[in-house]
Design a protein around this motif. Structure first.
Motif, mmCIF file in Angstrom:
data_model
loop_
_atom_site.group_PDB
_atom_site.id
_atom_site.type_symbol
_atom_site.label_atom_id
_atom_site.label_comp_id
_atom_site.label_asym_id
_atom_site.label_seq_id
_atom_site.Cartn_x
_atom_site.Cartn_y
_atom_site.Cartn_z
ATOM 1 N N PHE A 104 17.540 45.655 65.225
ATOM 2 C CA PHE A 104 18.765 46.731 65.233
ATOM 3 C C PHE A 104 19.951 46.895 66.162
ATOM 4 C CE2 PHE A 104 15.905 49.022 67.956
ATOM 5 C CZ PHE A 104 17.157 49.848 68.547
ATOM 6 N N ILE A 105 19.895 45.900 67.822
ATOM 7 C CA ILE A 105 20.963 45.920 68.146
ATOM 8 C C ILE A 105 22.212 45.192 67.413
ATOM 9 C CG2 ILE A 105 21.395 45.292 70.388
ATOM 10 C CD1 ILE A 105 18.771 46.427 71.841
ATOM 11 N N THR A 106 21.392 44.178 67.026
ATOM 12 C CA THR A 106 22.821 43.131 67.100
ATOM 13 C C THR A 106 22.791 43.454 65.491
ATOM 14 O OG1 THR A 106 20.256 41.909 66.115
ATOM 15 C CG2 THR A 106 21.775 40.923 68.055
ATOM 16 N N MET A 107 22.141 44.135 64.754
ATOM 17 C CA MET A 107 22.902 44.561 62.831
ATOM 18 C C MET A 107 23.718 46.078 63.624
ATOM 19 S SD MET A 107 18.925 44.859 60.932
ATOM 20 C CE MET A 107 19.777 44.963 59.716
ATOM 21 N N PHE A 108 23.786 46.581 64.286
ATOM 22 C CA PHE A 108 24.842 47.269 64.436
ATOM 23 C C PHE A 108 26.265 47.377 64.319
ATOM 24 C CE2 PHE A 108 27.167 50.725 66.572
ATOM 25 C CZ PHE A 108 26.538 51.674 66.063
ATOM 26 N N PRO A 109 26.897 46.280 64.830
ATOM 27 C CA PRO A 109 28.382 45.725 64.637
ATOM 28 C C PRO A 109 28.201 45.327 63.221
ATOM 29 C CG PRO A 109 27.146 44.849 67.095
ATOM 30 C CD PRO A 109 26.141 45.595 66.414
ATOM 31 N N ILE A 110 27.604 44.715 62.881
ATOM 32 C CA ILE A 110 27.982 44.236 61.696
ATOM 33 C C ILE A 110 27.533 45.507 60.290
ATOM 34 C CG2 ILE A 110 26.831 43.325 59.739
ATOM 35 C CD1 ILE A 110 25.309 40.975 60.945
ATOM 36 N N TYR B 289 28.819 48.369 61.859
ATOM 37 C CA TYR B 289 30.395 49.277 61.608
ATOM 38 C C TYR B 289 31.675 48.086 61.399
ATOM 39 C CZ TYR B 289 33.562 51.327 64.867
ATOM 40 O OH TYR B 289 34.838 52.140 65.614
ATOM 41 N N PHE B 290 31.316 47.219 61.552
ATOM 42 C CA PHE B 290 33.114 46.132 61.149
ATOM 43 C C PHE B 290 32.978 46.487 59.485
ATOM 44 C CE2 PHE B 290 34.149 41.964 59.058
ATOM 45 C CZ PHE B 290 35.172 42.108 59.727
ATOM 46 N N TYR B 291 31.749 46.240 58.669
ATOM 47 C CA TYR B 291 31.447 46.184 56.723
ATOM 48 C C TYR B 291 32.030 47.863 56.352
ATOM 49 C CZ TYR B 291 30.692 41.765 56.326
ATOM 50 O OH TYR B 291 31.533 40.395 56.678
ATOM 51 N N THR C 234 19.427 36.693 57.226
ATOM 52 C CA THR C 234 19.850 38.591 56.573
ATOM 53 C C THR C 234 21.581 38.759 55.708
ATOM 54 O OG1 THR C 234 18.019 38.658 57.305
ATOM 55 C CG2 THR C 234 19.036 40.513 56.558
ATOM 56 N N SER C 235 22.530 38.856 57.368
ATOM 57 C CA SER C 235 23.688 39.258 56.427
ATOM 58 C C SER C 235 24.617 38.526 55.917
ATOM 59 C CB SER C 235 24.605 39.165 57.732
ATOM 60 O OG SER C 235 23.621 39.857 58.751
ATOM 61 N N ILE C 236 24.258 36.962 56.068
ATOM 62 C CA ILE C 236 24.798 36.360 54.673
ATOM 63 C C ILE C 236 23.751 36.183 53.735
ATOM 64 C CG2 ILE C 236 24.577 33.675 54.072
ATOM 65 C CD1 ILE C 236 26.594 34.217 56.537
ATOM 66 N N TYR C 237 22.556 36.742 53.406
ATOM 67 C CA TYR C 237 22.183 36.721 51.994
ATOM 68 C C TYR C 237 22.465 38.023 51.569
ATOM 69 C CZ TYR C 237 18.524 37.275 49.007
ATOM 70 O OH TYR C 237 16.969 37.401 48.065
ATOM 71 N N PHE C 238 22.502 39.167 52.403
ATOM 72 C CA PHE C 238 23.663 40.184 51.225
ATOM 73 C C PHE C 238 25.114 39.870 51.180
ATOM 74 C CE2 PHE C 238 19.923 42.470 53.366
ATOM 75 C CZ PHE C 238 19.395 42.911 53.041
ATOM 76 N N ILE C 239 25.711 39.525 51.863
ATOM 77 C CA ILE C 239 27.223 38.971 51.596
ATOM 78 C C ILE C 239 27.332 38.538 50.256
ATOM 79 C CG2 ILE C 239 29.044 38.244 52.278
ATOM 80 C CD1 ILE C 239 28.588 39.224 55.379
ATOM 81 N N GLY C 240 26.007 37.560 50.155
ATOM 82 C CA GLY C 240 25.832 35.948 49.257
ATOM 83 C C GLY C 240 26.112 37.066 47.965
ATOM 84 N N ALA C 241 24.610 37.484 47.963
ATOM 85 C CA ALA C 241 24.740 38.603 46.987
ATOM 86 C C ALA C 241 25.247 40.214 46.587
ATOM 87 C CB ALA C 241 23.403 39.406 47.032
ATOM 88 N N SER C 242 26.390 40.116 47.213
ATOM 89 C CA SER C 242 27.629 40.939 46.956
ATOM 90 C C SER C 242 28.636 39.847 46.055
ATOM 91 C CB SER C 242 28.599 42.204 47.916
ATOM 92 O OG SER C 242 28.808 40.838 48.669
#
Length: 287
Positions: free
Chosen positions: A36-42, A44-46, A220-228
């Motif tokens: 959850f700490i490393t997901m926060f910047p992602i 915020y970025f998106y 997981t980030s790549i998976y969600f981006i890929g889904a979109s």
């Protein structure tokens, strides 16, 4: 996407290694806390919204409980069993269990094609369990039962996540990690955990990096981006790489034996998933 799926497969092997260092509650706490700490910047970025409505908050609480239970079941299963087998068994059984649960909840009749796929998947799972030798101690071993529980909990988590339509799935996961790690720290993890892990070796930290930064935050980030970008159904095709990578990485780094039953069972379950989801992996790569 292929690299992301390989990292998902590698996470099973890394978790197996980490069972030699800390207990299940400590590992799940560290994994979710770092994620959850490393997901926060992602997020915020998106520019994803952190806002919550009452329904989403209630679903997040339930999802946090299920996610924690899933992670602990996976850890205990890996502690007693094989990382490669666990990765192949659970990741191939999850889509099949999801299909069955959704069909039951929606009260839908299963078509002949899908019935064939489910029978094929069941055959694959039974083959992976080596049921043909009728070794009850192996079939109903601790690792198998915990892996089976994990394969049921994840589809339930998926269905709950799908109900949260007013919040981004990535943000939803972010909140479940926060709540889960907080509950674990309050009730199950001693404050000495930080001093304990600070003195552990490079192997521990490398494998922790794999299951957090690589397999969760990145993959997981790549998976969600890929889904979109490609669509949920098309992206789910790539999940076929997870069981294969788990088996291969387990054989390379943990000297785990890849039995013919596991290979044949994995192939049959992958074909079943392919039919159930009406997927076309070759068309996707051509596209």
């Amino acid at each position: 996407m292929v690299l992301a799926m390989i990292f998902w497969g590698a996470s099973w092997i890394s978790t197996k290694v980490l069972t030699n260092y800390i207990n299940e509650y400590e590992l799940v706490f560290l994994r979710m806390g770092i994620c959850f700490i490393t997901m926060f910047p992602i997020i915020y970025f998106y520019k994803l919204s952190f806002k919550l409505d009452i329904k989403s908050f209630f679903l997040i609480l339930i999802a946090s409980l299920i996610l924690t239970s899933y992670s602990i079941s996976m850890f205990i299963g890996l502690k007693h069993g094989s990382g490669g087998f666990g990765g192949a068994f659970v990741t191939t059984l999850i889509p099949i269990n999801t299909f069955i649960l959704v069909a039951i909840l929606n009260k839908k009749t299963i078509s002949l094609k899908h019935s064939f796929a489910l029978i094929l998947g069941a055959f694959g799972v039974l083959n992976m369990l080596n049921i043909w030798n009728f070794d009850l101690s192996e079939i109903f071993s601790k690792d198998t039962l915990y892996f089976l529980l994990a394969s049921i909990l994840w589809p339930i988590l998926t269905i709950i996540t799908a109900k949260a339509t007013k919040i981004n799935a990535f943000v939803f996961t972010f909140y479940t990690y926060i709540i889960s790690s907080f509950v674990l720290f309050v009730f199950f993890v001693d404050t000495s955990i930080f001093e304990k892990v600070a003195n552990l070796d490079f192997i521990f930290w490398f494998n922790l990096f794999v299951i957090t930064i690589l397999s969760t935050t990145f993959a997981t980030s790549i998976y969600f981006i890929g889904a979109s970008k490609l669509g949920a159904k098309e992206v789910s095709s790539f999940v076929f790489f997870v069981p294969a990578s788990a088996l291969i990485i387990g054989a390379i780094f943990l000297d785990e034996e890849i039995t013919s039953n596991t290979i044949i069972g994995t192939i049959f379950t992958i074909i079943a998933i392919y039919i159930l989801n009406n997927l076309n992996l070759f068309k996707l790569f051509k596209k």
